[in-house]
Design a protein around this motif. Structure first.
Motif, PDB file in Angstrom:
ATOM      1  N   VAL A  79      -0.156  -0.163   4.523  1.00 38.01           N
ATOM      2  CA  VAL A  79       0.373  -0.452   3.190  1.00 38.01           C
ATOM      3  C   VAL A  79       1.697  -1.188   3.372  1.00 38.01           C
ATOM      4  O   VAL A  79       2.597  -0.699   4.067  1.00 38.01           O
ATOM      5  CB  VAL A  79       0.586   0.835   2.372  1.00 38.01           C
ATOM      6  CG1 VAL A  79       1.069   0.490   0.955  1.00 38.01           C
ATOM      7  CG2 VAL A  79      -0.702   1.654   2.303  1.00 38.01           C
TER       8      VAL A  79
ATOM      9  N   ARG B  54      -2.309  -0.933  -2.244  1.00 38.37           N
ATOM     10  CA  ARG B  54      -0.964  -1.464  -2.482  1.00 38.37           C
ATOM     11  C   ARG B  54      -0.071  -0.301  -2.897  1.00 38.37           C
ATOM     12  O   ARG B  54      -0.567   0.764  -3.310  1.00 38.37           O
ATOM     13  CB  ARG B  54      -0.980  -2.535  -3.566  1.00 38.37           C
ATOM     14  CG  ARG B  54      -1.417  -2.017  -4.935  1.00 38.37           C
ATOM     15  CD  ARG B  54      -1.503  -3.135  -5.954  1.00 38.37           C
ATOM     16  NE  ARG B  54      -1.846  -2.626  -7.277  1.00 38.37           N
ATOM     17  CZ  ARG B  54      -3.080  -2.366  -7.688  1.00 38.37           C
ATOM     18  NH1 ARG B  54      -4.106  -2.581  -6.852  1.00 38.37           N
ATOM     19  NH2 ARG B  54      -3.303  -1.895  -8.900  1.00 38.37           N
ATOM     20  N   PRO B  55       1.232  -0.471  -2.832  1.00 39.39           N
ATOM     21  CA  PRO B  55       2.133   0.605  -3.265  1.00 39.39           C
ATOM     22  C   PRO B  55       1.903   0.957  -4.733  1.00 39.39           C
ATOM     23  O   PRO B  55       1.657   0.080  -5.569  1.00 39.39           O
ATOM     24  CB  PRO B  55       3.527  -0.015  -3.061  1.00 39.39           C
ATOM     25  CG  PRO B  55       3.339  -1.034  -1.997  1.00 39.39           C
ATOM     26  CD  PRO B  55       1.980  -1.619  -2.249  1.00 39.39           C
TER      27      PRO B  55
ATOM     28  N   ARG C 111       4.921  -3.802   1.491  1.00 37.32           N
ATOM     29  CA  ARG C 111       5.711  -3.831   0.260  1.00 37.32           C
ATOM     30  C   ARG C 111       4.984  -4.511  -0.889  1.00 37.32           C
ATOM     31  O   ARG C 111       5.135  -4.129  -2.049  1.00 37.32           O
ATOM     32  CB  ARG C 111       7.046  -4.539   0.516  1.00 37.32           C
ATOM     33  CG  ARG C 111       8.007  -3.765   1.402  1.00 37.32           C
ATOM     34  CD  ARG C 111       9.317  -4.503   1.548  1.00 37.32           C
ATOM     35  NE  ARG C 111      10.268  -3.755   2.372  1.00 37.32           N
ATOM     36  CZ  ARG C 111      11.493  -4.177   2.667  1.00 37.32           C
ATOM     37  NH1 ARG C 111      11.910  -5.358   2.200  1.00 37.32           N
ATOM     38  NH2 ARG C 111      12.283  -3.441   3.415  1.00 37.32           N
TER      39      ARG C 111
ATOM     40  N   LYS D  71       2.538   4.281  -0.325  1.00 34.98           N
ATOM     41  CA  LYS D  71       3.862   3.703  -0.149  1.00 34.98           C
ATOM     42  C   LYS D  71       3.876   2.804   1.082  1.00 34.98           C
ATOM     43  O   LYS D  71       3.085   2.996   2.007  1.00 34.98           O
ATOM     44  CB  LYS D  71       4.903   4.816   0.021  1.00 34.98           C
ATOM     45  CG  LYS D  71       5.024   5.748  -1.173  1.00 34.98           C
ATOM     46  CD  LYS D  71       6.018   6.874  -0.879  1.00 34.98           C
ATOM     47  CE  LYS D  71       6.092   7.847  -2.050  1.00 34.98           C
ATOM     48  NZ  LYS D  71       7.015   8.979  -1.764  1.00 34.98           N
ATOM     49  N   PRO D  72       4.783   1.820   1.113  1.00 31.55           N
ATOM     50  CA  PRO D  72       4.876   0.961   2.287  1.00 31.55           C
ATOM     51  C   PRO D  72       5.127   1.790   3.549  1.00 31.55           C
ATOM     52  O   PRO D  72       5.919   2.730   3.547  1.00 31.55           O
ATOM     53  CB  PRO D  72       6.086   0.066   1.978  1.00 31.55           C
ATOM     54  CG  PRO D  72       6.164   0.035   0.494  1.00 31.55           C
ATOM     55  CD  PRO D  72       5.727   1.404   0.050  1.00 31.55           C
TER      56      PRO D  72
ATOM     57  N   HIS E 253      -1.091  -4.981   1.323  1.00 28.52           N
ATOM     58  CA  HIS E 253      -1.618  -4.337   2.515  1.00 28.52           C
ATOM     59  C   HIS E 253      -1.831  -5.359   3.626  1.00 28.52           C
ATOM     60  O   HIS E 253      -1.847  -6.566   3.386  1.00 28.52           O
ATOM     61  CB  HIS E 253      -2.943  -3.641   2.208  1.00 28.52           C
ATOM     62  CG  HIS E 253      -4.029  -4.616   1.804  1.00 28.52           C
ATOM     63  ND1 HIS E 253      -4.269  -4.958   0.486  1.00 28.52           N
ATOM     64  CD2 HIS E 253      -4.917  -5.338   2.546  1.00 28.52           C
ATOM     65  CE1 HIS E 253      -5.259  -5.844   0.436  1.00 28.52           C
ATOM     66  NE2 HIS E 253      -5.669  -6.093   1.667  1.00 28.52           N
TER      67      HIS E 253
END
Length: 364
Positions: free
Chosen positions: A343, A264-265, A345, A316-317, A348
């Motif tokens: 990835v 995830r971010p 926002r 990061k996204p 994932h």
């Protein structure tokens, strides 16, 4: 889409300015493709504050006009070497501080440039373009998804038609042919097909070993669509499932699922790697997992970001990375499971969809 590439070059321009250079000579061919859309090779890109110019030769004149409309081109003739052409262009642009991609400029080219552009200071830079490439735009993600789809369809055919009297090379050749049948321009990298103990080599080279020679067949493959790669690994079971095989596969499978869940971010590559590594270590198999957990995919099959014990990269996204834990026991074999993960926002998305449980990998 010229604006797409111009936007990338404008972002790069800002990074070049921060480095203190007047211009950057892009010599990594994948970076040239990313910044211009040009799909050939043997061509460099000079990114300046007041514009850009691609340096090439007559072989690519027409191709460049078609792929890079509006981009300034400097086409050298056969009697002028590339270092000489670079020197002429740099001098004409009145560049005083020239940044170079230290990771792709050879020692020979560096010395030739330094000799022919006397009076111009050269600066070593690393990762200026690669950092931009970490974050994929929608078109890049769509191309990766297309490369995954071609690879998965090819694997489906391979599995359905697999015969035990085939060799590793024959399996590889059929797999790579099927990827092209399903729309891939090419394989993403040399496919790995490894029987039994050979699967303990993470980068095994296919040979004449028969599939019937063991109950393990490891396949690591990927395709290339619109220059973008996919990368997957599955282990097919062609014989009896021994207790040892069942245990090792269960551990690797668990390690992969736990790692994917953590993507995830805001999480670092080191943290994700550590989660998978801990599962394998707790099972007493830590010494048999000797490579990083994953790597970015895109124009290159191995690019940023990295999921590894040394990676401080914050996810990061838009980043796309493989997740591929493995256990490799010399003389016995190896189990690796690999998927491609985006990835997003809020977490994932697993882009690959092939089955991967032990029971689903049995070939009847």
């Amino acid at each position: 889409m010229p604006d797409r590439y111009l936007g990338r070059r404008d972002k790069l321009r800002q990074a070049v300015k921060k480095s203190g250079a007047d211009a950057l000579l892009v010599t990594n061919f994948s970076n040239v493709t990313y910044l211009t859309g040009f799909t050939g090779d043997d061509s460099f890109l000079l990114v300046r504050q007041d514009g850009d110019v691609i340096l090439s030769d007559f072989r690519y004149d027409t191709q460049l006009e078609g792929e890079c409309p509006g981009l300034d081109m400097q086409i050298r003739c056969h009697s002028v070497t590339m270092p000489e052409w670079i020197a002429r262009t740099v001098k004409a642009a009145k560049i005083r501080r020239l940044a170079l991609e230290a990771d792709s400029v050879s020692w020979t080219l560096l010395n030739e440039i330094a000799e022919k552009v006397k009076g111009v200071e050269t600066l070593a830079t690393s990762g200026l373009v690669e950092k931009l490439r970490e974050i994929k735009d929608k078109q890049e993600i769509d191309d990766i998804k297309s490369a995954i789809l071609a690879a998965e369809k090819a694997f489906g055919v391979l599995r359905a038609t697999l015969r035990l009297d085939k060799t590793e090379r024959q399996v590889r050749d059929e797999l790579e042919y099927q990827m092209r049948v399903f729309g891939a321009a090419d394989r993403g990298f040399p496919s790995i097909v490894a029987v039994g103990p050979q699967s303990a080599l993470p980068h095994a080279v296919p040979g004449n070993r028969l599939v019937a020679g063991s109950n393990i067949l490891l396949v690591d493959w990927g395709s290339r669509v619109n220059q973008y790669c996919s990368d997957l690994t599955r282990v097919l079971i062609t014989g009896k499932i021994s207790p040892k095989l069942e245990r090792i596969h269960r551990v690797v499978f668990k390690a992969q699922l736990k790692a994917i869940e953590a993507i995830r971010p805001g999480v670092t590559g080191r943290e994700v790697d550590g989660i998978a590594r801990a599962v394998i270590a707790d099972a007493g198999l830590g010494r048999y997992f000797g490579h990083g957990l994953g790597h970015g995919i895109g124009l290159d099959v191995h690019e940023l970001p990295r999921l590894a014990t040394t990676s401080t990269t914050v996810l990061k996204p838009g980043m796309v990375t493989t997740v591929e834990p493995g256990v490799y026991i010399p003389g016995w074999g190896g189990i690796r499971i690999e998927d491609d993960v985006l990835v997003t926002r809020d977490g994932h998305e697993v882009l690959t969809s092939l089955p991967k449980t032990l029971e689903e990998m049995v070939v009847s």
